[in-house]
Design an enzyme around this catalytic site. Structure first.
Site, short mmCIF file in Angstrom:
data_model
loop_
_atom_site.label_atom_id
_atom_site.label_comp_id
_atom_site.label_asym_id
_atom_site.label_seq_id
_atom_site.Cartn_x
_atom_site.Cartn_y
_atom_site.Cartn_z
N LYS A 1 47.87 46.11 43.29
CA LYS A 1 47.85 44.73 42.78
C LYS A 1 47.44 44.74 41.31
O LYS A 1 46.47 45.42 40.94
CB LYS A 1 46.90 43.85 43.60
CG LYS A 1 46.79 42.42 43.04
CD LYS A 1 46.19 41.46 44.05
CE LYS A 1 44.70 41.45 44.12
NZ LYS A 1 44.00 41.12 42.84
N GLU B 1 46.68 42.13 37.91
CA GLU B 1 46.46 40.76 37.44
C GLU B 1 47.31 40.50 36.19
O GLU B 1 47.57 41.42 35.41
CB GLU B 1 44.98 40.54 37.07
CG GLU B 1 44.05 40.63 38.26
CD GLU B 1 42.59 40.34 37.89
OE1 GLU B 1 42.31 39.93 36.74
OE2 GLU B 1 41.73 40.54 38.77
N ASP C 1 39.10 44.80 43.57
CA ASP C 1 38.10 45.25 42.58
C ASP C 1 36.89 44.31 42.59
O ASP C 1 35.94 44.52 41.85
CB ASP C 1 38.71 45.43 41.19
CG ASP C 1 39.22 44.14 40.58
OD1 ASP C 1 39.30 43.12 41.29
OD2 ASP C 1 39.56 44.15 39.37
N SER C 2 36.93 43.30 43.49
CA SER C 2 35.72 42.51 43.77
C SER C 2 34.61 43.41 44.29
O SER C 2 33.45 42.99 44.34
CB SER C 2 36.04 41.41 44.80
OG SER C 2 36.69 41.95 45.93
N GLU D 1 45.04 32.36 42.56
CA GLU D 1 43.60 32.14 42.73
C GLU D 1 43.13 30.90 42.00
O GLU D 1 43.38 30.74 40.79
CB GLU D 1 42.84 33.38 42.24
CG GLU D 1 41.33 33.23 42.42
CD GLU D 1 40.54 34.53 42.31
OE1 GLU D 1 41.16 35.62 42.21
OE2 GLU D 1 39.30 34.45 42.31
N ASP E 1 43.69 47.12 44.42
CA ASP E 1 43.59 46.48 43.11
C ASP E 1 43.49 47.54 42.02
O ASP E 1 42.69 48.47 42.13
CB ASP E 1 42.28 45.68 43.06
CG ASP E 1 42.51 44.19 42.94
OD1 ASP E 1 43.63 43.78 42.57
OD2 ASP E 1 41.56 43.45 43.23
O1 KIV Z 1 39.38 41.62 44.01
C1 KIV Z 1 39.63 40.84 44.93
O2 KIV Z 1 38.98 40.80 45.97
C2 KIV Z 1 40.75 39.92 44.75
C3 KIV Z 1 40.91 38.81 45.72
C4 KIV Z 1 39.94 37.74 45.42
C5 KIV Z 1 42.30 38.28 45.74
O3 KIV Z 1 41.49 40.07 43.82
#
Ligand code: KIV
Length: 275
Positions: free
Chosen positions: A124, A126, A55-56, A193, A94
């Site tokens: 994924k 968090e 989600d980056s 992280e 994510d």
């Molecule tokens: O969103 C993302 O790219 C991430 C990585 C930094 C692990 O969660």
């Protein structure tokens, strides 16, 4: 490349199970992010184990200050482009802010959509103990989950900064507890992280599932970077954990300048470049 019998080596098709065995075999796990077809294709061609549709993308593709505005539809759109390119890597998607924290039902609905509509290998999430029950249920119904502890960008408004996390004993102990809870709940791996390397080492030794570090030192079972960071595209973002393997911002600017010059000076296109 051939195997012991002289047959061409089959490309490895990565699975969550295989990722877990890599820890036991002491093989480092390589993960990078991708948000589009071509980057995913090149990552897959060179043998990246896991491609994370992070989600980056909220920061590096959409230009938001945080990852909070990213939607499930955004993730599905980008994950579908990645999926079309990938033959071997495990694709992990994510789950964005508020798509799973609200209830087990919401998590099932949204993670289920990603799995069903895109056809990826895992999601994924968090968070620590508070997502334990959600993770347990998702894993039980057949949705593999990667955890994410330490600096969790979706919680930026709670912490207020992107500083190194868990430097104090209390937060470090909580992180260790969170890691064990998530491992017991069934995650197949855990992103750590921006935490001290010594703590990442402890976590890695304390859980049976592989840890994948970003700014968490060399003792994790694998490493991940945001692809735009390691390519030098996010040039103002220079935390010490990012190693730049290219300076693509310079390369791109140079190419754009040349093109502008060529068009303005009427050097492009030539007769050879015309029909
Ligand atoms: O969103 C993302 O790219 C991430 C990585 C930094 C692990 O969660």
């Amino acid at each position: 490349m051939s195997n012991l019998h002289g047959e061409p080596a089959k490309p490895r098709v990565m699975t969550t199970k295989r990722v877990m065995t890599m820890k036991r075999a002491g093989e480092k796990i390589v993960m990078l992010t991708a948000y589009d077809y071509l980057v995913a294709k090149y990552l897959d061609q060179v043998g990246t184990d896991i491609i994370l549709v992070g989600d980056s993308l909220g920061n590096v593709v959409q230009g938001h200050e945080t990852t909070l505005p990213v939607t499930v539809d955004n993730m599905i759109y980008h994950a579908k482009a990645v999926k079309r390119a990938v033959k071997n890597a495990l694709i992990v998607v994510d789950m964005p802010f508020m798509s799973y924290q609200t209830s087990v039902d919401d998590a099932v609905k949204n993670c289920g959509r990603v799995m069903k509509e895109v056809g990826v290998g895992a999601v994924k999430l968090e968070g620590g103990e508070y997502v334990g029950d959600i993770v347990r249920h998702l894993v039980k119904i057949g949705i593999p989950v990667m955890g994410h502890l330490g600096l969790t960008p979706q919680a930026i408004n709670k912490f207020g900064t992107y500083e190194v996390r868990a430097q104090e004993k209390k937060e470090a102990n909580q992180l260790l507890k969170d890691a064990r809870t998530l491992s017991d709940a069934g995650v197949f791996s855990l992103v750590l992280e921006k935490i001290p390397a010594s703590l990442a080492k402890k976590v890695t030794a304390s859980v049976p599932v592989p840890t994948i570090g970003i700014g968490a030192g060399p003792h994790c079972d694998g490493q991940v970077l945001v692809v735009y960071d390691m390519l030098g595209l996010t040039e103002e973002f220079k935390p010490r954990f990012v190693r730049r393997y290219a300076e693509l911002a310079d390369v791109m600017r140079q190419a754009f300048r040349q093109y502008i010059g060529d068009v303005r000076s009427k050097k492009f296109p030539t007769a050879k470049e015309s029909y």
